[in-house]
Design a protein around this motif. Structure first.
Motif, PDB file in Angstrom:
ATOM      1  N   GLU A  82     -17.741  12.980  -0.160  1.00 45.34           N
ATOM      2  CA  GLU A  82     -18.100  12.460  -1.776  1.00 45.34           C
ATOM      3  C   GLU A  82     -18.693  11.133  -1.697  1.00 45.34           C
ATOM      4  OE1 GLU A  82     -17.277  14.623  -4.127  1.00 45.34           O
ATOM      5  OE2 GLU A  82     -15.592  15.553  -3.133  1.00 45.34           O
ATOM      6  N   TYR A  84     -19.323   8.246  -4.033  1.00 46.17           N
ATOM      7  CA  TYR A  84     -18.279   7.860  -5.132  1.00 46.17           C
ATOM      8  C   TYR A  84     -19.325   7.352  -6.368  1.00 46.17           C
ATOM      9  CZ  TYR A  84     -14.780   8.585  -2.173  1.00 46.17           C
ATOM     10  OH  TYR A  84     -13.593   9.143  -1.164  1.00 46.17           O
ATOM     11  N   ASN A  85     -20.174   6.785  -5.867  1.00 47.57           N
ATOM     12  CA  ASN A  85     -21.156   5.926  -6.858  1.00 47.57           C
ATOM     13  C   ASN A  85     -22.267   6.875  -7.348  1.00 47.57           C
ATOM     14  OD1 ASN A  85     -22.196   5.707  -4.463  1.00 47.57           O
ATOM     15  ND2 ASN A  85     -23.535   3.867  -4.912  1.00 47.57           N
ATOM     16  N   ASP A 105     -22.780  15.696  -6.734  1.00 50.02           N
ATOM     17  CA  ASP A 105     -23.218  14.506  -6.325  1.00 50.02           C
ATOM     18  C   ASP A 105     -24.218  14.892  -4.963  1.00 50.02           C
ATOM     19  OD1 ASP A 105     -21.267  15.736  -4.539  1.00 50.02           O
ATOM     20  OD2 ASP A 105     -20.458  13.764  -3.742  1.00 50.02           O
ATOM     21  N   ASN A 126     -22.046   4.683  -1.722  1.00 50.53           N
ATOM     22  CA  ASN A 126     -20.649   4.198  -1.360  1.00 50.53           C
ATOM     23  C   ASN A 126     -19.561   5.524  -1.298  1.00 50.53           C
ATOM     24  OD1 ASN A 126     -17.972   3.290  -1.523  1.00 50.53           O
ATOM     25  ND2 ASN A 126     -18.563   1.783  -3.074  1.00 50.53           N
ATOM     26  N   GLY A 127     -19.133   5.976  -0.245  1.00 57.36           N
ATOM     27  CA  GLY A 127     -18.706   7.304  -0.110  1.00 57.36           C
ATOM     28  C   GLY A 127     -18.049   7.536   1.427  1.00 57.36           C
ATOM     29  N   LEU A 273     -13.625   4.556  -8.770  1.00 59.41           N
ATOM     30  CA  LEU A 273     -14.526   5.296  -8.536  1.00 59.41           C
ATOM     31  C   LEU A 273     -13.948   6.676  -7.668  1.00 59.41           C
ATOM     32  CD1 LEU A 273     -17.047   2.821  -6.895  1.00 59.41           C
ATOM     33  CD2 LEU A 273     -17.592   4.398  -8.795  1.00 59.41           C
ATOM     34  N   ARG A 274     -12.773   6.689  -7.030  1.00 60.99           N
ATOM     35  CA  ARG A 274     -12.136   7.642  -6.410  1.00 60.99           C
ATOM     36  C   ARG A 274     -11.365   8.620  -7.343  1.00 60.99           C
ATOM     37  NH1 ARG A 274     -13.942   3.812  -3.404  1.00 60.99           N
ATOM     38  NH2 ARG A 274     -14.499   3.959  -1.450  1.00 60.99           N
ATOM     39  N   ALA A 277     -13.522  13.131 -10.715  1.00 64.35           N
ATOM     40  CA  ALA A 277     -13.248  14.581 -10.106  1.00 64.35           C
ATOM     41  C   ALA A 277     -13.149  15.515 -11.171  1.00 64.35           C
ATOM     42  CB  ALA A 277     -12.147  14.789  -9.083  1.00 64.35           C
ATOM     43  N   ARG A 520      -8.413  10.530  -0.133  1.00 67.98           N
ATOM     44  CA  ARG A 520      -9.449   9.434  -0.528  1.00 67.98           C
ATOM     45  C   ARG A 520      -8.765   8.064  -0.473  1.00 67.98           C
ATOM     46  NH1 ARG A 520     -12.651  11.508  -6.297  1.00 67.98           N
ATOM     47  NH2 ARG A 520     -13.467  13.214  -5.259  1.00 67.98           N
ATOM     48  N   PRO A 522      -9.224   4.175  -0.885  1.00 68.45           N
ATOM     49  CA  PRO A 522      -9.899   3.244  -1.614  1.00 68.45           C
ATOM     50  C   PRO A 522     -10.019   1.813  -1.022  1.00 68.45           C
ATOM     51  CG  PRO A 522      -7.854   3.789  -2.906  1.00 68.45           C
ATOM     52  CD  PRO A 522      -8.055   4.791  -1.770  1.00 68.45           C
ATOM     53  N   ASP A 525     -12.853   1.205   1.086  1.00 64.26           N
ATOM     54  CA  ASP A 525     -14.344   0.847   0.204  1.00 64.26           C
ATOM     55  C   ASP A 525     -14.903  -0.374   1.045  1.00 64.26           C
ATOM     56  OD1 ASP A 525     -16.279  -0.429  -1.563  1.00 64.26           O
ATOM     57  OD2 ASP A 525     -15.504   0.926  -2.898  1.00 64.26           O
TER      58      ASP A 525
END
Length: 647
Positions: A82, A84-85, A105, A126-127, A273-274, A277, A520, A522, A525
């Motif tokens: 993923e 995220y951004n 994405d 960012n992912g 961000l996470r 979905a 995920r 976070p 990050d």
């Protein structure tokens, strides 16, 4: 979250039909990673084939189907993970003339590569991801892995063909993948409980390292593995050591109150961000600092109760389920807990070789598999608290290593060298604790050597594997930071680059993807990591309190009684299992005759530990568990290969 696989031939030698069929077979071995959709793309003239299995998370429509071709037709990509951004990237790309048919994405990632190139795109992302990208114009294959190593990616040779995939089970499907065991890499399993990148359990096969890009073409493939040096060929687009060195050179100058505010804002954004979905999202909640903070930040940004999941162990004095239940009630989460018995946990053990298709011996894999299975009953995505210990000085082993390193500094160098020479002759005796363990560190060149002694299982693993030489890893560096930072920083870096991706994140990826659940993290990050590296140690540990800054942020959301709790591991009672219900299983796998026939381990090195353990003389269960995990894996691997070759 998905699975990818494929092959690149040194020259066109297969028809389009056989190429597609083999690629599909490789992809279907990853069904658990992507049960919602599948796709295959091949170019007979170029000798390239890509396969994909999809777990639909963003854009559930067919517009997210992979492998996906770029708008101009130049690139074809199979991608796992993923970004995220992606919404922010899309907002930048649309004014530049890029149009989008869906809202995945994957489509944004391809447009970004067209606009900025692969390197700059990955730096903007960012992912978590593993990418296989075919460039039709340059006729080359690009492989890439995210900064931290959240998503796995293997590649290697099957005969003269390059094969690659999210898990080894995809590579095994190629009929010419007869790569034997890499005995040198096996010594790393015995020492660390896992095999760190770029090594793999197989000869002629490698892992992509975190934050790396690899370019492959027909000439590279034709040159073969003997000409391939992964440490040189895989070049970084983000390097943890360089980024930590840069952060240390420009340290945070504010006070702890300001740091708390900045970390709170960073983590809120990372968590937010996470949470994006098109499927239900939840959180693994143990009741510890890291998962509690993630749950609190999720609930603070949600209009609905967040789904939280925890497991408890019947009859265990390490049961954290009541702590998780209490915290979930305070936050207002929709909490689910499940109490499991020893029999429930033991039922997972036979499934481990198929779940971890490379031998893996962190025994917390068992409870992690159980909580992933529980969470999948309610959500498709679950956030975790991984990364807090490695970034904020959370392990007691850091404290013990620093204490020992300081003690060694008071011993004259000649005496240390003499003691170190004696310690080198102890073999596995130095693993039993006390003075023997301390002596093993006297010859240390730096904090790296002391810390390696703290984390090692087998001290001399090559002695248990005839014909092997001990393979190197990041932990062999005397000073992982090359003179920058403090010994505390050096240990956290070593774990961030090795233990985190190759143990913790591997464990979460395999157990979650085994049940088609996306996990995920976070706290990992990259912005959080670089901020943490800029902080002084006093913001991470004060007196007997670890993860000080994380706990201060958590204290903004929950009362002090839920913040200051003793750290508990997420482990498994392996010693009890091996003396109890798993005894017949272990006896069979460790049988001296079997070990001799298979020719991988020295029965003379293994059997005494097993007998001493059964007699209660030594706590050898950690040594034995990684041997057993290999033995069970080897049986599984041989069965799979026999089935492939017989079909």
């Amino acid at each position: 979250m998905c699975g990818l696989a494929g092959m690149l031939l040194p020259e066109p030698s297969l028809g389009i039909g056989p190429m597609q069929a083999l690629a599909r077979r490789m992809g279907d071995a990853l069904l658990h990673r992507g049960p919602d959709d599948s796709g295959v793309w091949a170019d007979e003239a170029a000798g390239i084939a890509l396969a994909h299995r999809r777990l639909s998370i963003l854009d559930l429509s067919p517009l997210g189907h992979q492998p996906m071709t770029s708008a101009d037709g130049r690139y074809v990509m199979a991608y796992n993970g993923e970004v995220y951004n992606f919404a922010g990237l899309r907002a930048e790309l649309e004014p530049l003339g890029h149009a989008f048919s869906g809202h995945s994405d994957t489509e944004v990632l391809l447009a970004a590569i067209l606009q900025w190139g692969l390197d700059e795109t990955l730096q903007r992302c960012n992912g978590m991801f593993a990418i296989a990208l075919w460039d039709r114009e340059q006729r080359c294959l690009w492989l890439a892995r995210d900064r931290v190593g959240k998503k796995p990616l293997y590649y290697g040779w099957a005969g003269d063909t390059l094969v690659f995939g999210s898990e080894l089970k995809a590579l095994w499907q190629h009929p010419e993948f007869d790569n034997d065991i890499d005995r040198d890499a096996l010594t790393l399993l015995l020492r660390l409980d896992y095999i760190p990148a770029p090594h793999s359990i197989h000869q002629r096969c490698f892992k992509m390292m975190p934050g790396r890009i690899l370019r492959l073409d027909a000439a590279t493939v034709a040159a073969g593995p003997s000409a391939h040096r992964p440490e040189q060929a895989q070049r970084p687009f983000w390097d943890a050591r360089a980024r930590m060195q840069a952060a240390l050179a420009a340290p945070f100058r504010g006070g702890i109150d300001e740091a708390e505010q900045q970390l709170d804002a960073l983590l809120r954004d990372a968590v937010g961000l996470r949470m994006v979905a098109d499927v239900p999202v939840g959180v693994f909640l143990s009741g510890g600092t890291d998962s509690s903070l993630v749950a609190a930040l999720m609930q603070a940004q949600s209009n609905q109760p967040v789904h939280s999941f925890s497991i408890g162990f019947s009859g265990s004095h390490h049961d954290e389920a009541p702590l998780a239940r209490e915290l979930a009630a305070h936050l207002g989460c929709d909490h689910t807990e499940l109490y499991v018995s020893g029999a429930d946990a033991l039922a997972v053990v036979p499934q481990l070789p198929a779940m971890f298709d490379e031998p893996f011996a962190d025994a917390s894999q068992v409870p992690t598999a159980l909580v992933a299975r529980l969470a999948r009953q309610g959500v498709t995505v679950a956030l975790s608290g991984d990364g807090g210990d490695e970034l904020f000085f959370g392990y007691m082993r850091y404290v013990r290593a620093l204490r020992n390193w300081q003690m060694l500094g008071r011993v004259p160098a000649p005496l240390r060298r003499w003691l170190g020479a004696r310690a080198g002759r102890q073999g596995e005796a130095s693993r039993t604790g006390g003075m023997a363990a301390l002596l093993a560190e006297t010859g240390a060149r730096g904090i790296g050597d002391v810390y390696r002694n703290r984390i090692s299982r087998w001290r001399d693993p090559a002695a248990a594997v005839p014909g092997a030489q001990l393979a190197g890893s990041f932990y062999d560096l005397a000073d992982p930071l090359h003179g920058a930072g403090t010994p505390a920083d050096a240990m956290m870096l070593a774990d961030f680059t090795t233990y985190l991706p190759d143990d913790l994140l591997c464990k979460v990826d395999r157990t979650s993807m085994a049940v088609s659940l996306e996990a995920r993290a976070p706290l990992l990050d990259w912005r959080v990591a670089e901020f943490a590296w800029s902080l002084p140690l006093a913001f991470k540990r004060q007196g007997d309190t670890s993860k000080v800054l994380l706990k201060r942020v958590l204290g903004r959301y929950v009362p002090p009684s839920m913040v200051h709790r003793p750290k508990r591991g997420f482990g498994a009672p392996v010693g009890d299992w091996l003396r109890g219900d798993l005894r017949p299983w272990a006896d069979e796998l460790l049988d001296p005759g079997r070990l001799q026939r298979e020719g991988v381990f020295s029965a003379a090195a293994i059997q005494p530990l097993w007998q001493q353990f059964l007699g209660g003389e030594r706590k050898w269960h950690t040594h034995l568990w990684n041997v057993l995990m290999f033995q069970a894996w080897q049986a599984h691997w041989r069965a799979v290969r026999a089935e492939v070759q017989g079909s």
